[in-house]
Design a protein around this motif. Sequence first.
Motif, PDB file in Angstrom:
ATOM      1  N   GLY A   1       0.833  -1.204   0.000  1.00 29.95           N
ATOM      2  CA  GLY A   1       0.000   0.000   0.000  1.00 29.95           C
ATOM      3  C   GLY A   1       0.860   1.242   0.000  1.00 29.95           C
ATOM      4  O   GLY A   1       0.484   2.290   0.526  1.00 29.95           O
TER       5      GLY A   1
ATOM      6  N   ALA B   1       1.586   3.439  -2.090  1.00 36.58           N
ATOM      7  CA  ALA B   1       1.112   4.669  -2.733  1.00 36.58           C
ATOM      8  C   ALA B   1      -0.043   5.319  -1.987  1.00 36.58           C
ATOM      9  O   ALA B   1      -0.561   6.347  -2.409  1.00 36.58           O
ATOM     10  CB  ALA B   1       0.692   4.372  -4.175  1.00 36.58           C
ATOM     11  N   GLY B   2      -0.447   4.732  -0.870  1.00 35.96           N
ATOM     12  CA  GLY B   2      -1.552   5.297  -0.097  1.00 35.96           C
ATOM     13  C   GLY B   2      -1.088   6.445   0.783  1.00 35.96           C
ATOM     14  O   GLY B   2       0.084   6.834   0.781  1.00 35.96           O
TER      15      GLY B   2
ATOM     16  N   GLY C   1       1.411   5.343   3.423  1.00 38.92           N
ATOM     17  CA  GLY C   1       2.668   5.075   2.713  1.00 38.92           C
ATOM     18  C   GLY C   1       3.447   6.356   2.449  1.00 38.92           C
ATOM     19  O   GLY C   1       4.660   6.422   2.656  1.00 38.92           O
TER      20      GLY C   1
ATOM     21  N   GLU D   1       2.315  -2.607  -4.563  1.00 37.26           N
ATOM     22  CA  GLU D   1       1.035  -1.938  -4.826  1.00 37.26           C
ATOM     23  C   GLU D   1       0.193  -2.821  -5.748  1.00 37.26           C
ATOM     24  O   GLU D   1       0.681  -3.786  -6.318  1.00 37.26           O
ATOM     25  CB  GLU D   1       1.258  -0.560  -5.485  1.00 37.26           C
ATOM     26  N   ILE D   2      -1.071  -2.479  -5.845  1.00 38.54           N
ATOM     27  CA  ILE D   2      -1.896  -3.097  -6.882  1.00 38.54           C
ATOM     28  C   ILE D   2      -1.604  -2.345  -8.182  1.00 38.54           C
ATOM     29  O   ILE D   2      -1.066  -1.234  -8.135  1.00 38.54           O
ATOM     30  CB  ILE D   2      -3.402  -3.053  -6.494  1.00 38.54           C
TER      31      ILE D   2
ATOM     32  N   VAL E   1       0.457  -2.406   4.992  1.00 38.05           N
ATOM     33  CA  VAL E   1      -0.401  -1.231   5.167  1.00 38.05           C
ATOM     34  C   VAL E   1      -1.623  -1.294   4.245  1.00 38.05           C
ATOM     35  O   VAL E   1      -2.724  -0.921   4.631  1.00 38.05           O
ATOM     36  CB  VAL E   1       0.417   0.061   4.895  1.00 38.05           C
TER      37      VAL E   1
ATOM     38  N   ILE F   1      -6.229 -10.589   0.388  1.00 38.35           N
ATOM     39  CA  ILE F   1      -4.976  -9.826   0.377  1.00 38.35           C
ATOM     40  C   ILE F   1      -3.952 -10.448   1.325  1.00 38.35           C
ATOM     41  O   ILE F   1      -2.813 -10.729   0.944  1.00 38.35           O
ATOM     42  CB  ILE F   1      -5.247  -8.356   0.790  1.00 38.35           C
TER      43      ILE F   1
ATOM     44  N   VAL G   1      -0.693  -3.069   9.604  1.00 38.93           N
ATOM     45  CA  VAL G   1      -1.343  -1.789   9.887  1.00 38.93           C
ATOM     46  C   VAL G   1      -2.757  -1.784   9.297  1.00 38.93           C
ATOM     47  O   VAL G   1      -3.691  -1.255   9.883  1.00 38.93           O
ATOM     48  CB  VAL G   1      -0.507  -0.625   9.296  1.00 38.93           C
ATOM     49  N   GLY G   2      -2.908  -2.381   8.128  1.00 34.49           N
ATOM     50  CA  GLY G   2      -4.191  -2.366   7.403  1.00 34.49           C
ATOM     51  C   GLY G   2      -5.292  -3.038   8.211  1.00 34.49           C
ATOM     52  O   GLY G   2      -5.109  -4.126   8.761  1.00 34.49           O
ATOM     53  N   ASN G   3      -6.433  -2.390   8.277  1.00 35.38           N
ATOM     54  CA  ASN G   3      -7.546  -2.892   9.098  1.00 35.38           C
ATOM     55  C   ASN G   3      -8.420  -3.912   8.386  1.00 35.38           C
ATOM     56  O   ASN G   3      -8.522  -3.864   7.176  1.00 35.38           O
ATOM     57  CB  ASN G   3      -8.410  -1.703   9.531  1.00 35.38           C
TER      58      ASN G   3
ATOM     59  N   ALA H   1      -6.754  -4.793  11.604  1.00 32.58           N
ATOM     60  CA  ALA H   1      -5.333  -5.150  11.702  1.00 32.58           C
ATOM     61  C   ALA H   1      -5.079  -6.471  12.440  1.00 32.58           C
ATOM     62  O   ALA H   1      -4.292  -7.297  11.965  1.00 32.58           O
ATOM     63  CB  ALA H   1      -4.567  -4.008  12.370  1.00 32.58           C
TER      64      ALA H   1
ATOM     65  N   HIS I   1      -7.574  -3.597  17.877  1.00 28.99           N
ATOM     66  CA  HIS I   1      -7.490  -2.224  17.364  1.00 28.99           C
ATOM     67  C   HIS I   1      -8.846  -1.874  16.761  1.00 28.99           C
ATOM     68  O   HIS I   1      -9.061  -1.966  15.563  1.00 28.99           O
ATOM     69  CB  HIS I   1      -6.385  -2.086  16.315  1.00 28.99           C
TER      70      HIS I   1
ATOM     71  N   SER J   1      -8.613   9.895   6.913  1.00 27.34           N
ATOM     72  CA  SER J   1      -8.235   9.154   8.118  1.00 27.34           C
ATOM     73  C   SER J   1      -6.789   9.457   8.511  1.00 27.34           C
ATOM     74  O   SER J   1      -6.003   9.975   7.711  1.00 27.34           O
ATOM     75  CB  SER J   1      -8.459   7.657   7.913  1.00 27.34           C
ATOM     76  N   SER J   2      -6.488   9.144   9.764  1.00 27.46           N
ATOM     77  CA  SER J   2      -5.151   9.373  10.335  1.00 27.46           C
ATOM     78  C   SER J   2      -4.095   8.813   9.407  1.00 27.46           C
ATOM     79  O   SER J   2      -4.153   7.639   9.043  1.00 27.46           O
ATOM     80  CB  SER J   2      -5.010   8.648  11.668  1.00 27.46           C
TER      81      SER J   2
ATOM     82  N   ALA K   1      -0.488   7.613  12.039  1.00 29.81           N
ATOM     83  CA  ALA K   1      -0.436   6.159  11.848  1.00 29.81           C
ATOM     84  C   ALA K   1       0.959   5.744  11.375  1.00 29.81           C
ATOM     85  O   ALA K   1       1.531   4.761  11.858  1.00 29.81           O
ATOM     86  CB  ALA K   1      -1.495   5.715  10.845  1.00 29.81           C
TER      87      ALA K   1
HETATM   88  P1  NAI Z   1      -5.133   4.427   1.395  1.00 28.28           P
HETATM   89  O1  NAI Z   1      -6.403   3.971   0.803  1.00 28.28           O
HETATM   90  O2  NAI Z   1      -4.686   5.829   1.247  1.00 28.28           O
HETATM   91  O3  NAI Z   1      -3.947   3.506   0.840  1.00 28.28           O
HETATM   92  C1  NAI Z   1      -4.039   2.128   0.744  1.00 28.28           C
HETATM   93  C2  NAI Z   1      -3.145   1.704  -0.390  1.00 28.28           C
HETATM   94  O4  NAI Z   1      -3.090   0.278  -0.393  1.00 28.28           O
HETATM   95  C3  NAI Z   1      -3.660   2.126  -1.771  1.00 28.28           C
HETATM   96  O5  NAI Z   1      -2.613   2.800  -2.473  1.00 28.28           O
HETATM   97  C4  NAI Z   1      -4.025   0.808  -2.441  1.00 28.28           C
HETATM   98  O6  NAI Z   1      -3.783   0.830  -3.836  1.00 28.28           O
HETATM   99  C5  NAI Z   1      -3.086  -0.151  -1.731  1.00 28.28           C
HETATM  100  N1  NAI Z   1      -3.496  -1.562  -1.760  1.00 28.28           N
HETATM  101  C6  NAI Z   1      -4.745  -2.084  -1.715  1.00 28.28           C
HETATM  102  N2  NAI Z   1      -4.713  -3.414  -1.808  1.00 28.28           N
HETATM  103  C7  NAI Z   1      -3.411  -3.756  -1.926  1.00 28.28           C
HETATM  104  C8  NAI Z   1      -2.738  -4.998  -2.081  1.00 28.28           C
HETATM  105  N3  NAI Z   1      -3.417  -6.145  -2.165  1.00 28.28           N
HETATM  106  N4  NAI Z   1      -1.386  -4.979  -2.166  1.00 28.28           N
HETATM  107  C9  NAI Z   1      -0.705  -3.828  -2.133  1.00 28.28           C
HETATM  108  N5  NAI Z   1      -1.299  -2.614  -1.993  1.00 28.28           N
HETATM  109  C10 NAI Z   1      -2.624  -2.587  -1.891  1.00 28.28           C
HETATM  110  O7  NAI Z   1      -5.219   4.006   2.935  1.00 28.28           O
HETATM  111  P2  NAI Z   1      -4.335   4.522   4.161  1.00 28.28           P
HETATM  112  O8  NAI Z   1      -4.950   5.735   4.729  1.00 28.28           O
HETATM  113  O9  NAI Z   1      -2.911   4.558   3.752  1.00 28.28           O
HETATM  114  O10 NAI Z   1      -4.600   3.354   5.220  1.00 28.28           O
HETATM  115  C11 NAI Z   1      -4.150   2.033   4.992  1.00 28.28           C
HETATM  116  C12 NAI Z   1      -4.748   1.086   6.012  1.00 28.28           C
HETATM  117  O11 NAI Z   1      -4.302   1.402   7.335  1.00 28.28           O
HETATM  118  C13 NAI Z   1      -6.267   1.103   6.094  1.00 28.28           C
HETATM  119  O12 NAI Z   1      -6.712  -0.241   6.191  1.00 28.28           O
HETATM  120  C14 NAI Z   1      -6.544   1.819   7.388  1.00 28.28           C
HETATM  121  O13 NAI Z   1      -7.783   1.422   7.958  1.00 28.28           O
HETATM  122  C15 NAI Z   1      -5.396   1.328   8.223  1.00 28.28           C
HETATM  123  N6  NAI Z   1      -5.093   2.106   9.426  1.00 28.28           N
HETATM  124  C16 NAI Z   1      -4.700   1.425  10.560  1.00 28.28           C
HETATM  125  C17 NAI Z   1      -4.375   2.080  11.715  1.00 28.28           C
HETATM  126  C18 NAI Z   1      -3.967   1.321  12.940  1.00 28.28           C
HETATM  127  O14 NAI Z   1      -3.806   1.975  13.981  1.00 28.28           O
HETATM  128  N7  NAI Z   1      -3.781   0.024  12.941  1.00 28.28           N
HETATM  129  C19 NAI Z   1      -4.436   3.549  11.782  1.00 28.28           C
HETATM  130  C20 NAI Z   1      -4.811   4.182  10.543  1.00 28.28           C
HETATM  131  C21 NAI Z   1      -5.135   3.476   9.409  1.00 28.28           C
END
Ligand code: NAI
Length: 329
Positions: A11, A13-14, A17, A42-43, A87, A108, A129-131, A133, A187, A238-239, A243
């Motif tokens: 992730g 590029a998110g 990231g 990335e995807i 992530v 995933i 990190v990704g939820n 999580a 989380h 979102s944060s 994060a």
């Molecule tokens: P975002 O949507 O900006 O970025 C996610 C990125 O992941 C996108 O670029 C997407 O193309 C990529 N992605 C999707 N599926 C993928 C795969 N199979 N392989 C590789 N890349 C893939 O989201 P953001 O804001 O960066 O958040 C990412 C995650 O972190 C979310 O699930 C969010 O809920 C979670 N999060 C967790 C926290 C924690 O405390 N544990 C705190 C804040 C966010």
Amino acid sequence: TRTPVNVTITGAAGQIGYALLFRIASGHLLGADVPVNLRLLEIPQGLKAAEGTAMELVDCAFPLLRDITITDKPAEAFDGANVALLVGARPRTAGMERGDLLQANGGIFGPQGKAINEHAADDIKVLVVGNPANTNALIAQRNAPDVPAERFTAMTRLDHNRAVGQLSLKTGALVSDIKRVTIWGNHSATQYPDIFQAEIAGKPAFEAIGSDQAWLENDFVPTVAKRGAAIIEARGASSAASAANAAIDHVYTWVNGTAEGDWTSMGVVSDGSYGVPAGLISSFPVTTKDGEFSIVQGLEISDFSRGRINASVQELTEERDAVQELGLI
Ligand code: NAI
């Protein structure tokens, strides 16, 4: 000179990231003397943006950054990985049931777990990190049977840091004078931020907050547990920087150790401590040393805390049962 450490970020590029990569490349993840190679997964739709970020990384001329790989193939991204930050995840969209969310994330984190199992370095350390999580970490861990289970962790450090931040605001104490805060459980909004073992400027934390049980129950606990939603409401997104900062803190502490007399919070595989069913990935107080963590033992848990911990662990149990039924673990 030291051999570079291979760090894989999914992730990439998110928004997290983008807040993460520059700090990893400038030495905040592992230490100011540790060179890194970045492996960005990335995807396909995210590859171009990841390439743009890589251009900016080059433009920073970071002395510690060696090479950057950008790929949509897990086998390539995790090849020789020493540290993996997972992530990228499938977010919950309107009308999505929990089962759909878990199924999508299983698609995933199952394959990523398998790729880690087959391609990562022997010393691989994984932070999810990704939820959701904790459960995503469980899915990845169960799909990597050759990797020791304790190498898969879930991030509750942001919750931990949020709790410390709120205690500092409430008492006026320096963040560095707040010790032994614990996040227990999932989380999610059921998490339990526990201050009963904590110390603030040398005093028991509960005393330092004026023994204000009402503030604790009605203000502190919900503020920490619902902070993610409050940030979305305020920022319209979102944060991300906080994060990314917590992810850096989590790995840095895991690798470099907790301070004497303090601990941190990590989602780790339960060994049955504190009545948390063995095998669940739940947040605990942990100390770290020489790249390994141990769950802090022997804490006295009050009835109030026990009820809160049990409720969050119950949610984790239900998530595990759901992914088991879906055949994801
Ligand atoms: P975002 O949507 O900006 O970025 C996610 C990125 O992941 C996108 O670029 C997407 O193309 C990529 N992605 C999707 N599926 C993928 C795969 N199979 N392989 C590789 N890349 C893939 O989201 P953001 O804001 O960066 O958040 C990412 C995650 O972190 C979310 O699930 C969010 O809920 C979670 N999060 C967790 C926290 C924690 O405390 N544990 C705190 C804040 C966010």
